[in-house]
Design a protein around this motif. Structure first.
Motif, PDB file in Angstrom:
ATOM      1  N   GLN A 241      38.492  16.194  24.737  1.00 42.80           N
ATOM      2  CA  GLN A 241      38.881  16.811  23.463  1.00 42.80           C
ATOM      3  C   GLN A 241      40.410  16.763  23.336  1.00 42.80           C
ATOM      4  O   GLN A 241      41.130  16.786  24.335  1.00 42.80           O
ATOM      5  CB  GLN A 241      38.414  18.274  23.395  1.00 42.80           C
ATOM      6  CG  GLN A 241      36.908  18.456  23.547  1.00 42.80           C
ATOM      7  CD  GLN A 241      36.121  17.779  22.443  1.00 42.80           C
ATOM      8  OE1 GLN A 241      36.591  17.661  21.312  1.00 42.80           O
ATOM      9  NE2 GLN A 241      34.916  17.301  22.771  1.00 42.80           N
ATOM     10  N   GLN A 242      40.880  16.713  22.094  1.00 41.41           N
ATOM     11  CA  GLN A 242      42.320  16.681  21.829  1.00 41.41           C
ATOM     12  C   GLN A 242      42.958  18.054  22.037  1.00 41.41           C
ATOM     13  O   GLN A 242      44.070  18.186  22.511  1.00 41.41           O
ATOM     14  CB  GLN A 242      42.558  16.266  20.355  1.00 41.41           C
ATOM     15  CG  GLN A 242      42.603  14.778  20.123  1.00 41.41           C
ATOM     16  CD  GLN A 242      43.699  14.112  20.949  1.00 41.41           C
ATOM     17  OE1 GLN A 242      44.836  14.571  20.967  1.00 41.41           O
ATOM     18  NE2 GLN A 242      43.340  13.049  21.662  1.00 41.41           N
ATOM     19  N   CYS A 243      42.215  19.069  21.604  1.00 40.66           N
ATOM     20  CA  CYS A 243      42.834  20.386  21.425  1.00 40.66           C
ATOM     21  C   CYS A 243      41.852  21.475  21.846  1.00 40.66           C
ATOM     22  O   CYS A 243      40.652  21.352  21.568  1.00 40.66           O
ATOM     23  CB  CYS A 243      43.178  20.527  19.939  1.00 40.66           C
ATOM     24  SG  CYS A 243      43.872  22.104  19.496  1.00 40.66           S
ATOM     25  N   VAL A 244      42.351  22.510  22.494  1.00 39.03           N
ATOM     26  CA  VAL A 244      41.501  23.668  22.751  1.00 39.03           C
ATOM     27  C   VAL A 244      42.007  24.852  21.922  1.00 39.03           C
ATOM     28  O   VAL A 244      43.188  25.192  21.929  1.00 39.03           O
ATOM     29  CB  VAL A 244      41.390  23.997  24.264  1.00 39.03           C
ATOM     30  CG1 VAL A 244      42.732  24.068  24.940  1.00 39.03           C
ATOM     31  CG2 VAL A 244      40.638  25.289  24.487  1.00 39.03           C
ATOM     32  N   TRP A 245      41.091  25.418  21.139  1.00 34.47           N
ATOM     33  CA  TRP A 245      41.414  26.570  20.279  1.00 34.47           C
ATOM     34  C   TRP A 245      40.869  27.828  20.943  1.00 34.47           C
ATOM     35  O   TRP A 245      39.705  27.868  21.331  1.00 34.47           O
ATOM     36  CB  TRP A 245      40.718  26.426  18.919  1.00 34.47           C
ATOM     37  CG  TRP A 245      41.200  25.348  18.032  1.00 34.47           C
ATOM     38  CD1 TRP A 245      40.890  24.018  18.100  1.00 34.47           C
ATOM     39  CD2 TRP A 245      42.058  25.501  16.883  1.00 34.47           C
ATOM     40  NE1 TRP A 245      41.503  23.335  17.083  1.00 34.47           N
ATOM     41  CE2 TRP A 245      42.224  24.224  16.325  1.00 34.47           C
ATOM     42  CE3 TRP A 245      42.696  26.600  16.292  1.00 34.47           C
ATOM     43  CZ2 TRP A 245      43.003  24.003  15.190  1.00 34.47           C
ATOM     44  CZ3 TRP A 245      43.463  26.385  15.169  1.00 34.47           C
ATOM     45  CH2 TRP A 245      43.615  25.094  14.629  1.00 34.47           C
TER      46      TRP A 245
END
Ligand code: GLY
Ligand code: MN
Ligand code: MN
Length: 351
Positions: A8-12
């Motif tokens: 994944q690109q980003c963790v929110w």
């Protein structure tokens, strides 16, 4: 989680809200990183989930509004029960205490399916009402004193938040009624200012104007010392008697999340000097109200003994708090299942 985070690109996730979450996420990411040499990609970005989530929570959908109406109705019934108990115990000559009324509130909440109180109930007899974050303690409810109750239940995840101030024995004295009617008039002005398109601060400004004029009229502020109503507002002379804001967002939390400034206008700043502290304050345009936003409207007056203030008003603390759903043309007060007009409170407590 490492499996889900891989590639994944980003963790929110919500920043700075759950103690320990950051280190838990660090652990998951280090597991992903350990697999990099086998071709896994580690997220390169972390972003605050609160930013989009708080915006979503700010506007309540029809089902959320319905739950909040039901929560407010239960809380209103609890306030009625406490008022009646106070009058009954005083009439019977019993030793009525703040905690007796708290017990009635909690009973009524649970009786109607509420899972918890939304916050620690405040039951403040007499001068205790001037202590803003008081709770229900052991003070006696004295004949002739007011009682301030700030209490609301949580139902199915949604909070309610109601304050009523009433005479322990069921009958307002003259000075109590004068201040009570002033706070109520200031709340009426705030309610009239609560509608879609208005700013979040409009109800507060409306409240402050009515309170300031009333403080001059009743002699708590002297015109020869403080000047006109505009002077009282500009110099914040009312602050000695009204030191909190009129509203906050209400929802899953009693002080619900959501920005109080208009996010599309954050660059539009101005500065002013606070007349009391001398601090320079940066103003940003306050939030524009939209249908489905829910806020409290809770003006008050808190009068400490002071040589400048007529003695008949000393130690009176009054707050009136209702919960409002913003509509296209105004607002719906969902907490008015408990009376707010002085004569209606007296009638209820006589019954
Ligand atoms: N009961 C908390 C508040 O009125 O803000
Ligand atoms: Mn409140
Ligand atoms: Mn409250």
């Amino acid at each position: 989680m490492p499996k889900l985070l891989e590639n994944q690109q980003c963790v929110w996730y919500p920043f700075a809200t759950h103690q320990g979450l950051e280190s838990q996420i660090d652990g998951w990411l280090s597991s992903v990183r350990a697999r990099v040499r086998f071709g896994a990609q580690c997220p390169a970005e972390q972003r605050d989930l609160c930013v989009p989530l708080d915006e979503m929570r700010l506007v309540k959908d029809a089902q959320e509004q319905d739950t909040m109406r039901r929560a407010a109705q239960i809380s209103a019934q609890a306030h009625i029960r406490a008022m009646k108990t106070s009058a009954r115990m005083l009439r019977a000559g019993q030793d009525a205490r703040e905690y007796h009324l708290e017990a009635e509130l909690l009973h009524e909440f649970r009786q109607h399916g509420s899972q918890f109180p939304a916050y620690t109930s405040i039951v403040a007899a007499g001068a205790n009402a001037c202590v803003l974050h008081y709770r229900a303690d052991t003070a006696p409810l004295r004949d002739g004193d007011l009682v301030l109750i700030d209490a609301g239940c949580e139902l199915d995840g949604y909070a309610s938040d109601i304050t009523r101030t009433f005479p322990a024995n069921g009958v307002f004295s003259g000075p109590q009624k004068d201040l009570y009617n002033l706070v109520l008039a200031s709340q009426d002005a705030a309610v009239a200012a609560t509608k879609a398109g208005a700013r979040f601060t409009d109800p507060h400004d409306a409240t402050v104007r009515v309170l300031s004029q009333g403080l001059l009229d009743l002699g708590l502020l002297q015109a020869n010392k403080h000047g006109s109503v505009d002077d009282v507002i500009d110099k914040r002379a009312y602050f000695a008697f009204y030191m909190h804001r009129t509203s906050h967002w209400l929802g899953m939390d009693v002080h619900d999340c959501g920005s109080y400034i208009e996010l599309s206008e954050t660059g539009n700043t101005s500065t002013r000097q606070d007349p009391l502290s001398g601090e320079t304050i940066t103003n940003r345009p306050s939030r524009i109200l939209h249908p489905g936003m829910v806020l409290t409207i809770e003006p008050g007056l808190y009068v400490r003994p002071s040589a400048d203030v007529p003695e008949k008003f000393w130690n009176i603390g009054i707050r009136i708090e209702d919960d409002a759903i913003v509509t296209a043309t105004g607002c719906e007060l969902i907490s008015r299942g408990v009376p707010v007009i002085a004569s209606e409170i007296e009638a209820l407590m006589r019954a």
